[in-house]
Design a protein around this motif. Structure first.
Motif, PDB file in Angstrom:
ATOM      1  N   VAL A 112      34.594  28.101 -31.339  1.00  0.00           N
ATOM      2  CA  VAL A 112      34.868  27.264 -30.161  1.00  0.00           C
ATOM      3  C   VAL A 112      33.957  27.687 -29.012  1.00  0.00           C
ATOM      4  CG1 VAL A 112      36.611  26.647 -28.438  1.00  0.00           C
ATOM      5  CG2 VAL A 112      37.242  26.810 -30.853  1.00  0.00           C
ATOM      6  N   GLY A 113      33.100  26.774 -28.564  1.00  0.00           N
ATOM      7  CA  GLY A 113      32.223  27.034 -27.421  1.00  0.00           C
ATOM      8  C   GLY A 113      32.800  26.389 -26.170  1.00  0.00           C
ATOM      9  N   ASP A 114      31.999  26.395 -25.105  1.00  0.00           N
ATOM     10  CA  ASP A 114      32.475  25.838 -23.826  1.00  0.00           C
ATOM     11  C   ASP A 114      32.891  24.379 -23.974  1.00  0.00           C
ATOM     12  OD1 ASP A 114      32.039  28.174 -22.487  1.00  0.00           O
ATOM     13  OD2 ASP A 114      30.037  27.614 -21.802  1.00  0.00           O
ATOM     14  N   TYR A 115      32.058  23.617 -24.693  1.00  0.00           N
ATOM     15  CA  TYR A 115      32.335  22.186 -24.808  1.00  0.00           C
ATOM     16  C   TYR A 115      33.680  21.929 -25.508  1.00  0.00           C
ATOM     17  CZ  TYR A 115      32.504  17.667 -26.893  1.00  0.00           C
ATOM     18  OH  TYR A 115      32.962  16.452 -27.300  1.00  0.00           O
ATOM     19  N   THR A 116      33.855  22.539 -26.685  1.00  0.00           N
ATOM     20  CA  THR A 116      35.088  22.307 -27.457  1.00  0.00           C
ATOM     21  C   THR A 116      36.305  22.824 -26.692  1.00  0.00           C
ATOM     22  OG1 THR A 116      33.796  22.485 -29.473  1.00  0.00           O
ATOM     23  CG2 THR A 116      36.180  22.708 -29.708  1.00  0.00           C
ATOM     24  N   ALA A 117      36.164  23.983 -26.053  1.00  0.00           N
ATOM     25  CA  ALA A 117      37.293  24.529 -25.291  1.00  0.00           C
ATOM     26  C   ALA A 117      37.676  23.582 -24.155  1.00  0.00           C
ATOM     27  CB  ALA A 117      36.935  25.903 -24.743  1.00  0.00           C
ATOM     28  N   ALA A 118      36.675  23.033 -23.464  1.00  0.00           N
ATOM     29  CA  ALA A 118      36.979  22.115 -22.355  1.00  0.00           C
ATOM     30  C   ALA A 118      37.645  20.848 -22.884  1.00  0.00           C
ATOM     31  CB  ALA A 118      35.696  21.766 -21.601  1.00  0.00           C
ATOM     32  N   ALA A 119      37.181  20.361 -24.028  1.00  0.00           N
ATOM     33  CA  ALA A 119      37.775  19.147 -24.592  1.00  0.00           C
ATOM     34  C   ALA A 119      39.239  19.383 -24.954  1.00  0.00           C
ATOM     35  CB  ALA A 119      36.977  18.688 -25.821  1.00  0.00           C
ATOM     36  N   VAL A 120      39.520  20.484 -25.666  1.00  0.00           N
ATOM     37  CA  VAL A 120      40.909  20.746 -26.080  1.00  0.00           C
ATOM     38  C   VAL A 120      41.774  21.035 -24.852  1.00  0.00           C
ATOM     39  CG1 VAL A 120      42.411  22.283 -27.418  1.00  0.00           C
ATOM     40  CG2 VAL A 120      40.206  21.571 -28.362  1.00  0.00           C
ATOM     41  N   ALA A 121      41.256  21.865 -23.930  1.00  0.00           N
ATOM     42  CA  ALA A 121      42.053  22.241 -22.744  1.00  0.00           C
ATOM     43  C   ALA A 121      42.396  21.005 -21.908  1.00  0.00           C
ATOM     44  CB  ALA A 121      41.284  23.254 -21.900  1.00  0.00           C
ATOM     45  N   SER A 122      41.436  20.113 -21.742  1.00  0.00           N
ATOM     46  CA  SER A 122      41.681  18.951 -20.864  1.00  0.00           C
ATOM     47  C   SER A 122      42.510  17.882 -21.564  1.00  0.00           C
ATOM     48  CB  SER A 122      40.349  18.367 -20.375  1.00  0.00           C
ATOM     49  OG  SER A 122      39.597  17.864 -21.462  1.00  0.00           O
ATOM     50  N   ILE A 123      42.225  17.613 -22.832  1.00  0.00           N
ATOM     51  CA  ILE A 123      42.917  16.504 -23.513  1.00  0.00           C
ATOM     52  C   ILE A 123      44.334  16.922 -23.920  1.00  0.00           C
ATOM     53  CG2 ILE A 123      42.859  14.931 -25.491  1.00  0.00           C
ATOM     54  CD1 ILE A 123      39.734  15.310 -25.425  1.00  0.00           C
TER      55      ILE A 123
END
Ligand code: SF4
Length: 331
Positions: A112-123
């Protein structure tokens, strides 16, 4: 909310594509989708996504499965390191007893990189982190008319700050999906559809007529062309194959056909297939030849057709066998 955010979210609510991972806030289902989508197009992911989740509906289900079975359910999606990381993440989530609910803990999961973490955290959790993928970088470059090189970390950081300034903190997940959707369906790389764009009024590149020139990406990996010969060695309907057992290799755990240089003692026969395969900037040309061996070489096994159905067979081996079938059908 910014005016860009407001217009974008209104457009997204009215016009977005109905995709299965958009009908859920379950962090596991969102994580699986984001990992699958990391290097694979939406249309290619769709058939795998439901099948994978039908077999592994929870992190615990994947955590308990054998690595072979996890890979077999991923076979065909490519970039198999993702499946291995996902299983490690599933084990960690399962051991913790719950999916992590803050950005740093999600970011700390394997694969999990920044992009995937931001997607999961926000959605899944409504946390205010902007997602920044290739689509978002392009949209930000154009709306801001910013000629920064998106291959450079400092530009990507600046663009992430800009995307963050547009973020709708009351519903960051929807905003992030709207921004990605705009890049995927309207603000396309070659031909942005500015006439249909919901944020055209805010777009500085459109006003300046520079949208086709953006984003700027200066460092490009040079294409490499490589050639290999694979051997199709058959005995009583079974094929001689080997399993990649180096964890550092991309195809770890998968079964492969022998490469010519692995079996210098094999006696090559005739050419029975050719195909091409591309991985990022590596362009491979494969030839497939029949061959015979006197004894079973060390580290190899004879796999029956039934075993090849169950075990994870690499994309290259499957492409090779497909090329052989096509050649046979033509002759
Ligand atoms: S107006 Fe055109 S270039 Fe600007 S964001 Fe919309 S589609 Fe992209």
């Amino acid at each position: 909310m910014s005016e860009i955010g407001r217009d974008l979210v209104a457009w997204y609510r009215a016009a977005h594509r109905d995709l299965p991972w958009r009908r859920t806030r379950d962090p596991w289902r969102i994580l699986v989708a984001e990992i699958m989508l990391q290097q694979t197009r939406v249309q290619a992911v769709l058939p795998y996504y439901e099948r994978f989740l039908a077999r592994f509906p929870t992190p615990a289900a994947l955590a308990e499965a054998s690595p072979q079975e996890a890979l077999a359910h991923w076979a065909g999606l490519g970039y198999y390191g993702r499946a291995r990381h996902l299983q490690k993440a599933a084990r960690r989530i399962s051991a913790a007893g719950a999916f992590p609910a803050d950005f740093d803990a999600i970011r700390g999961l394997p694969g999990v990189g920044d992009y995937t973490a931001a997607a999961v955290a926000s959605i899944a959790f409504g946390l205010p982190y902007p997602v920044v993928d290739g689509n978002v970088l392009r949209v930000v470059a154009r709306i801001s008319n910013d000629p920064g090189d998106i291959a450079s970390a400092s530009t990507r950081k600046r663009f992430a700050t800009v995307a963050g300034s547009w973020l709708d903190v009351s519903d960051p997940g929807t905003f992030n999906q709207a921004l990605m959707e705009l890049g995927a369906t309207v603000c396309l790389p070659r031909e942005p559809n500015c006439l249909l764009c919901p944020v055209a009024a805010h777009c500085a590149a459109r006003a300046a007529g520079t949208q086709q020139e953006l984003p700027v990406k200066l460092r490009r990996a040079r294409a490499e062309r490589l050639e290999h010969t694979l051997l199709r060695i058959e005995r009583n309907g079974a094929l001689l194959m080997w399993q990649q057992n180096d964890p550092a290799q991309r195809m770890y755990g998968f079964w492969e056909l022998p490469y010519r240089e692995q079996l210098p003692a094999a006696r090559p026969g005739r050419l029975v297939g050719e195909f091409r395969h591309t991985i990022t900037h590596h362009h491979y040309r494969f030839r497939v030849m029949t061959a015979t061996v006197r004894e079973t070489p060390e580290g190899f096994r004879w796999l029956t057709p039934e075993e090849r159905q169950i075990l994870p067979v690499s994309t290259i081996a499957r492409k090779a066998l497909g090329a052989v079938r096509r050649t046979a059908a033509r002759s």
